[in-house]
Design an enzyme around this catalytic site. Sequence first.
Site, PDB file in Angstrom:
ATOM      1  N   TYR A 127       3.070  -2.617  -9.828  1.00  0.00           N
ATOM      2  CA  TYR A 127       2.015  -3.630  -9.858  1.00  0.00           C
ATOM      3  C   TYR A 127       1.094  -3.341 -11.036  1.00  0.00           C
ATOM      4  O   TYR A 127       0.579  -2.220 -11.170  1.00  0.00           O
ATOM      5  CB  TYR A 127       1.244  -3.596  -8.536  1.00  0.00           C
ATOM      6  CG  TYR A 127      -0.136  -4.231  -8.572  1.00  0.00           C
ATOM      7  CD1 TYR A 127      -0.320  -5.541  -9.018  1.00  0.00           C
ATOM      8  CD2 TYR A 127      -1.253  -3.516  -8.134  1.00  0.00           C
ATOM      9  CE1 TYR A 127      -1.585  -6.117  -9.047  1.00  0.00           C
ATOM     10  CE2 TYR A 127      -2.517  -4.091  -8.151  1.00  0.00           C
ATOM     11  CZ  TYR A 127      -2.679  -5.383  -8.612  1.00  0.00           C
ATOM     12  OH  TYR A 127      -3.930  -5.944  -8.644  1.00  0.00           O
ATOM     13  N   PHE A 128       0.877  -4.332 -11.897  1.00  0.00           N
ATOM     14  CA  PHE A 128      -0.014  -4.199 -13.052  1.00  0.00           C
ATOM     15  C   PHE A 128      -1.392  -4.742 -12.687  1.00  0.00           C
ATOM     16  O   PHE A 128      -1.561  -5.936 -12.426  1.00  0.00           O
ATOM     17  CB  PHE A 128       0.555  -4.970 -14.245  1.00  0.00           C
ATOM     18  CG  PHE A 128      -0.316  -4.930 -15.473  1.00  0.00           C
ATOM     19  CD1 PHE A 128      -0.466  -3.756 -16.199  1.00  0.00           C
ATOM     20  CD2 PHE A 128      -0.977  -6.062 -15.907  1.00  0.00           C
ATOM     21  CE1 PHE A 128      -1.268  -3.720 -17.341  1.00  0.00           C
ATOM     22  CE2 PHE A 128      -1.775  -6.052 -17.042  1.00  0.00           C
ATOM     23  CZ  PHE A 128      -1.922  -4.869 -17.769  1.00  0.00           C
ATOM     24  N   ALA A 129      -2.380  -3.852 -12.634  1.00  0.00           N
ATOM     25  CA  ALA A 129      -3.747  -4.231 -12.286  1.00  0.00           C
ATOM     26  C   ALA A 129      -4.613  -4.285 -13.540  1.00  0.00           C
ATOM     27  O   ALA A 129      -4.512  -3.415 -14.411  1.00  0.00           O
ATOM     28  CB  ALA A 129      -4.339  -3.235 -11.297  1.00  0.00           C
ATOM     29  N   TYR A 130      -5.473  -5.291 -13.624  1.00  0.00           N
ATOM     30  CA  TYR A 130      -6.342  -5.452 -14.789  1.00  0.00           C
ATOM     31  C   TYR A 130      -7.795  -5.720 -14.403  1.00  0.00           C
ATOM     32  O   TYR A 130      -8.669  -5.742 -15.268  1.00  0.00           O
ATOM     33  CB  TYR A 130      -5.828  -6.597 -15.673  1.00  0.00           C
ATOM     34  CG  TYR A 130      -5.665  -7.904 -14.912  1.00  0.00           C
ATOM     35  CD1 TYR A 130      -6.758  -8.728 -14.647  1.00  0.00           C
ATOM     36  CD2 TYR A 130      -4.413  -8.309 -14.444  1.00  0.00           C
ATOM     37  CE1 TYR A 130      -6.605  -9.917 -13.946  1.00  0.00           C
ATOM     38  CE2 TYR A 130      -4.258  -9.492 -13.748  1.00  0.00           C
ATOM     39  CZ  TYR A 130      -5.364 -10.290 -13.491  1.00  0.00           C
ATOM     40  OH  TYR A 130      -5.213 -11.462 -12.781  1.00  0.00           O
ATOM     41  N   GLU A 186      -5.224 -10.964  -2.791  1.00  0.00           N
ATOM     42  CA  GLU A 186      -5.291 -11.936  -3.877  1.00  0.00           C
ATOM     43  C   GLU A 186      -5.261 -13.386  -3.384  1.00  0.00           C
ATOM     44  O   GLU A 186      -5.175 -14.315  -4.190  1.00  0.00           O
ATOM     45  CB  GLU A 186      -4.130 -11.701  -4.846  1.00  0.00           C
ATOM     46  CG  GLU A 186      -4.087 -10.296  -5.433  1.00  0.00           C
ATOM     47  CD  GLU A 186      -5.326  -9.953  -6.232  1.00  0.00           C
ATOM     48  OE1 GLU A 186      -5.944 -10.881  -6.799  1.00  0.00           O
ATOM     49  OE2 GLU A 186      -5.686  -8.764  -6.293  1.00  0.00           O
TER      50      GLU A 186
END
Length: 215
Positions: A39-42, A118
């Site tokens: 999972y790419f979190a920003y 989300e």
Amino acid sequence: MFSFLGFFTSLTLLSAGFILTSSAVMDSSDRSNGSTFLYFAYGSNLLKERLQLKNPSATVYCVAKLKDYKLAFGNHKGLASQRWHGGVATIEHSPGDEVWGVVWRMNMSDLESLDRQENVKMGTYSPVEVNVSTSGQDLSCRTYIMNSCVYAPPSPQYLQVIVMGAEQNGLPEDYQEKLRSVQTNKYEGRLSVMEELEKALNKSKERTEEIEPDD
């Protein structure tokens, strides 16, 4: 800004050393058999303690960048976030720009929880697969993009969590400065999610102090 920020530096030092080696020791076998995902979190999930509030399996995989996208703040259909009292983060396609973030490895058992955070079922965010770059390799990761985004500035509290996560994980300093320069809506109220984070950060501090060697 908040009482728990004073001890955050000690957590940052410990985390930075971990991130430098985490991608090198991570076994891909779990991903190949479908028991975990990347999972790419920003946004606020850059901060370990924030993500682990509802997703305890999350562990740092690496720091990475997403090319040809930019970070933006807003609300789904202009409805202000009740959790954060302001705009929240999303990404949008923007040739030549880049978004830095953290790749987390998570158990599939946390996928539903992450989607719920989300607001996927409500249509606030949609999950997408993106290719991010790190240490000469590309990784396919899950991330989320807001639907029907109406731009709005974030609350100072929300932005502070993002900045803390960027510091904790050693994102590039120029990108950290860019985050710090984001204009907020100057909301001064207390948020319940911040109270949860304060407790989680206190626990992290206690664990850090327990494993630090005596001088």
